[in-house]
Every structure is written in structure tokens, then in C-alpha cells.
Design a protein around this motif. Sequence first.
Motif, PDB file in Angstrom:
ATOM      1  N   ARG A 117       0.811  -1.254  -0.029  1.00 26.27           N
ATOM      2  CA  ARG A 117       0.082   0.038  -0.019  1.00 26.27           C
ATOM      3  C   ARG A 117       0.868   1.370   0.077  1.00 26.27           C
ATOM      4  N   PHE A 118       0.440   2.164  -0.785  1.00 24.84           N
ATOM      5  CA  PHE A 118       1.307   3.280  -0.894  1.00 24.84           C
ATOM      6  C   PHE A 118       0.248   4.538  -0.672  1.00 24.84           C
ATOM      7  N   GLU A 119       0.767   5.461   0.246  1.00 22.27           N
ATOM      8  CA  GLU A 119       0.020   6.445   0.550  1.00 22.27           C
ATOM      9  C   GLU A 119       0.959   7.740   0.589  1.00 22.27           C
ATOM     10  N   LEU A 120       0.982   8.530  -0.461  1.00 26.54           N
ATOM     11  CA  LEU A 120       1.677   9.761  -0.739  1.00 26.54           C
ATOM     12  C   LEU A 120       1.255  10.772   0.318  1.00 26.54           C
ATOM     13  N   LYS A 121       2.264  10.880   1.106  1.00 27.66           N
ATOM     14  CA  LYS A 121       2.287  12.118   2.005  1.00 27.66           C
ATOM     15  C   LYS A 121       3.148  13.043   1.740  1.00 27.66           C
ATOM     16  N   PRO A 122       2.907  14.330   1.227  1.00 26.01           N
ATOM     17  CA  PRO A 122       3.978  15.236   0.814  1.00 26.01           C
ATOM     18  C   PRO A 122       4.941  15.330   1.966  1.00 26.01           C
ATOM     19  N   SER A 123       6.174  15.233   1.459  1.00 27.24           N
ATOM     20  CA  SER A 123       7.699  15.499   2.586  1.00 27.24           C
ATOM     21  C   SER A 123       7.825  16.863   2.603  1.00 27.24           C
ATOM     22  N   LEU A 124       8.418  17.239   3.620  1.00 25.99           N
ATOM     23  CA  LEU A 124       8.888  18.708   3.922  1.00 25.99           C
ATOM     24  C   LEU A 124       9.712  19.115   2.500  1.00 25.99           C
ATOM     25  N   PRO A 125      10.784  18.492   1.996  1.00 24.42           N
ATOM     26  CA  PRO A 125      11.316  19.087   0.927  1.00 24.42           C
ATOM     27  C   PRO A 125      10.151  19.022  -0.353  1.00 24.42           C
ATOM     28  N   GLY A 126       9.291  18.108  -0.366  1.00 24.50           N
ATOM     29  CA  GLY A 126       8.438  18.140  -1.415  1.00 24.50           C
ATOM     30  C   GLY A 126       7.432  19.401  -1.342  1.00 24.50           C
ATOM     31  N   LYS A 127       6.949  19.808  -0.069  1.00 25.00           N
ATOM     32  CA  LYS A 127       6.137  20.923   0.335  1.00 25.00           C
ATOM     33  C   LYS A 127       7.016  22.335  -0.264  1.00 25.00           C
ATOM     34  N   LEU A 128       8.234  22.127   0.482  1.00 28.49           N
ATOM     35  CA  LEU A 128       9.123  23.471  -0.071  1.00 28.49           C
ATOM     36  C   LEU A 128       9.224  23.633  -1.577  1.00 28.49           C
ATOM     37  N   ASN A 129       9.610  22.440  -2.287  1.00 29.88           N
ATOM     38  CA  ASN A 129       9.403  22.356  -3.630  1.00 29.88           C
ATOM     39  C   ASN A 129       8.230  23.036  -4.272  1.00 29.88           C
ATOM     40  N   THR A 130       7.060  22.536  -3.951  1.00 31.55           N
ATOM     41  CA  THR A 130       6.083  23.359  -4.519  1.00 31.55           C
ATOM     42  C   THR A 130       5.861  24.910  -3.919  1.00 31.55           C
ATOM     43  N   LEU A 131       6.112  25.041  -2.749  1.00 27.37           N
ATOM     44  CA  LEU A 131       5.964  26.718  -2.554  1.00 27.37           C
ATOM     45  C   LEU A 131       7.215  27.411  -3.207  1.00 27.37           C
ATOM     46  N   ILE A 132       8.214  26.942  -3.363  1.00 23.13           N
ATOM     47  CA  ILE A 132       9.352  27.583  -4.370  1.00 23.13           C
ATOM     48  C   ILE A 132       8.860  27.602  -5.646  1.00 23.13           C
ATOM     49  N   HIS A 171      15.025  13.131  -2.592  1.00 24.81           N
ATOM     50  CA  HIS A 171      14.426  12.756  -1.256  1.00 24.81           C
ATOM     51  C   HIS A 171      13.079  11.700  -1.476  1.00 24.81           C
ATOM     52  N   TYR A 172      12.293  11.842  -2.364  1.00 28.34           N
ATOM     53  CA  TYR A 172      11.336  10.755  -2.437  1.00 28.34           C
ATOM     54  C   TYR A 172      11.909   9.584  -2.863  1.00 28.34           C
ATOM     55  N   ILE A 173      12.470   9.750  -3.873  1.00 27.74           N
ATOM     56  CA  ILE A 173      13.246   8.278  -4.073  1.00 27.74           C
ATOM     57  C   ILE A 173      14.101   7.584  -3.045  1.00 27.74           C
ATOM     58  N   ALA A 174      14.814   8.244  -2.216  1.00 27.35           N
ATOM     59  CA  ALA A 174      15.632   7.653  -0.986  1.00 27.35           C
ATOM     60  C   ALA A 174      14.497   7.303  -0.165  1.00 27.35           C
ATOM     61  N   ILE A 175      13.570   7.978   0.255  1.00 24.85           N
ATOM     62  CA  ILE A 175      12.721   7.602   1.150  1.00 24.85           C
ATOM     63  C   ILE A 175      11.922   6.374   0.966  1.00 24.85           C
ATOM     64  N   TRP A 176      11.347   6.264  -0.337  1.00 20.42           N
ATOM     65  CA  TRP A 176      10.430   5.481  -0.993  1.00 20.42           C
ATOM     66  C   TRP A 176      11.272   3.997  -0.993  1.00 20.42           C
ATOM     67  N   SER A 177      12.721   4.163  -1.420  1.00 28.85           N
ATOM     68  CA  SER A 177      13.426   3.129  -1.742  1.00 28.85           C
ATOM     69  C   SER A 177      13.803   2.500  -0.618  1.00 28.85           C
ATOM     70  N   LEU A 178      14.049   3.229   0.313  1.00 24.68           N
ATOM     71  CA  LEU A 178      14.330   2.618   1.753  1.00 24.68           C
ATOM     72  C   LEU A 178      13.212   1.968   2.463  1.00 24.68           C
ATOM     73  N   ARG A 179      11.858   2.432   2.297  1.00 23.30           N
ATOM     74  CA  ARG A 179      10.874   1.783   2.843  1.00 23.30           C
ATOM     75  C   ARG A 179      10.612   0.309   2.149  1.00 23.30           C
ATOM     76  N   ALA A 180      10.929   0.387   0.736  1.00 23.45           N
ATOM     77  CA  ALA A 180      10.537  -0.736   0.035  1.00 23.45           C
ATOM     78  C   ALA A 180      11.769  -1.668   0.409  1.00 23.45           C
ATOM     79  N   TRP A 181      12.955  -1.456   0.524  1.00 21.25           N
ATOM     80  CA  TRP A 181      13.994  -2.236   1.066  1.00 21.25           C
ATOM     81  C   TRP A 181      13.544  -2.964   2.396  1.00 21.25           C
ATOM     82  N   ARG A 182      13.173  -2.078   3.417  1.00 20.08           N
ATOM     83  CA  ARG A 182      12.741  -2.608   4.831  1.00 20.08           C
ATOM     84  C   ARG A 182      11.692  -3.783   4.607  1.00 20.08           C
ATOM     85  N   ILE A 183      10.629  -3.299   3.802  1.00 22.69           N
ATOM     86  CA  ILE A 183       9.296  -4.354   3.652  1.00 22.69           C
ATOM     87  C   ILE A 183       9.983  -5.487   3.011  1.00 22.69           C
ATOM     88  N   LYS A 184      10.914  -5.377   2.166  1.00 18.58           N
ATOM     89  CA  LYS A 184      11.530  -6.642   1.237  1.00 18.58           C
ATOM     90  C   LYS A 184      12.220  -7.660   2.283  1.00 18.58           C
TER      91      LYS A 184
END
Length: 186
Positions: A117-132, A171-184
Motif C-alpha cells: 500500500r502506497f499513501e503519498l504524504k508530501p514530505s517537507l522537501p516536497g512541500k518546500l519545492n511546491t512553495l518555491i 528525497h522521495y526516491i531515497a525515502i521510498w527506496s528505503l521503505r521498499a527495502w525494509r518491507i522486502k
Amino acid sequence: MTMHRWRWIPNALTFLRIVLIAPFAAALMAKEYRIALAIFFVASATDVIDGFLARHFDWRTRLGAIADPLADKALLIAAYLMLTLTGVLPPWLFGLVLGRDLLIVCGGLAFHYGIGRFELKPSLPGKLNTLIQIVVVLAIIVLLAGFPMQPWVTEAGILLVAVSAVFSGGHYIAIWSLRAWRIKRQ
């Protein structure tokens, strides 16, 4: 019970924002920057008001949770596309902005269907990117509309959006890759 009848208002405001994308894009394409700026402000006001109503009165809906961020993204993508097509912004920047968003969506879908299950919650860098992205496109349109704005805002904005897009995408790639690695590993 009376207030419950008004639950449709946030979704209607989101729909209005979606409808405003076409005239906003057309105004940018026609280099009618003051009109584009007015439409942008109306669209921004609908975003603020619908968010306030949804949170304050708990008028949240599944449709609103999906449509609201999509409307925001579509407005930004339209702005960056039109400013690229009119030669204000370089094509590589539009490619980077769009590519980051597509990477996040495709990565999210790959995670959802391949890992769990994937629930995208905006990260702080993602929110900052949108603001920028919002601040930069607004500053550029203000400059193009002939209002007081420093001329260096375009070059600085291009650099800021590029760095922010790369950082938040990474940042998104790193976070979700780490999450996928932990689940696997489980």
C-alpha cells in the motif's frame, strides 16, 4: 445538520480552480500577464478557502483529497508549460519540473503494485519545492506584468526551482527506496 448541506462547497471551489486553468494558460500564451495574474490570484484564493472550509468544518471528501492537489499541480504545470512555450523559461526546466512529478507518480504506482500500500504524504522537501515553484512563477508573472520586481528574479528562480526539484525528487526516491527495502527484508 444545516452545515452538513454545504459540504459540496470545497469540491466546487476545487472544480472552479480546474476550470480556471484553461483561461490562465491562454492568458500566459497570449502574453496577457495581468489577466493571468488576476486568474492566478482567484485560483489561489479558491485553494485557500476550500482548504479552510474542508478542515474547519470537516467537509473533507475522498474526491477533494484527490482533486485538490491535482488541481494545484495542473495549475503549476500549465504555468511552467506556457512560460516555456513563450520562451520565458528554458525547456529543460519544464522537463525537470514535469519529470520530477512523473517520477513520483510512477514510483508511487510501482511501490503500490510491487511492494504494498502506497499513501503519498508530501514530505517537507516536497512541500518546500511546491512553495518555491509557486513563488517563482508568481514573481516571474509579476515581473512580466510590468509590476515592480527585480529583473534577476527569473535567473534566480530558474536555479532555485531546478535545485529544489532535484533535491525533493531525490528525497522521495531515497525515502521510498528505503521503505521498499525494509518491507522486502521482512
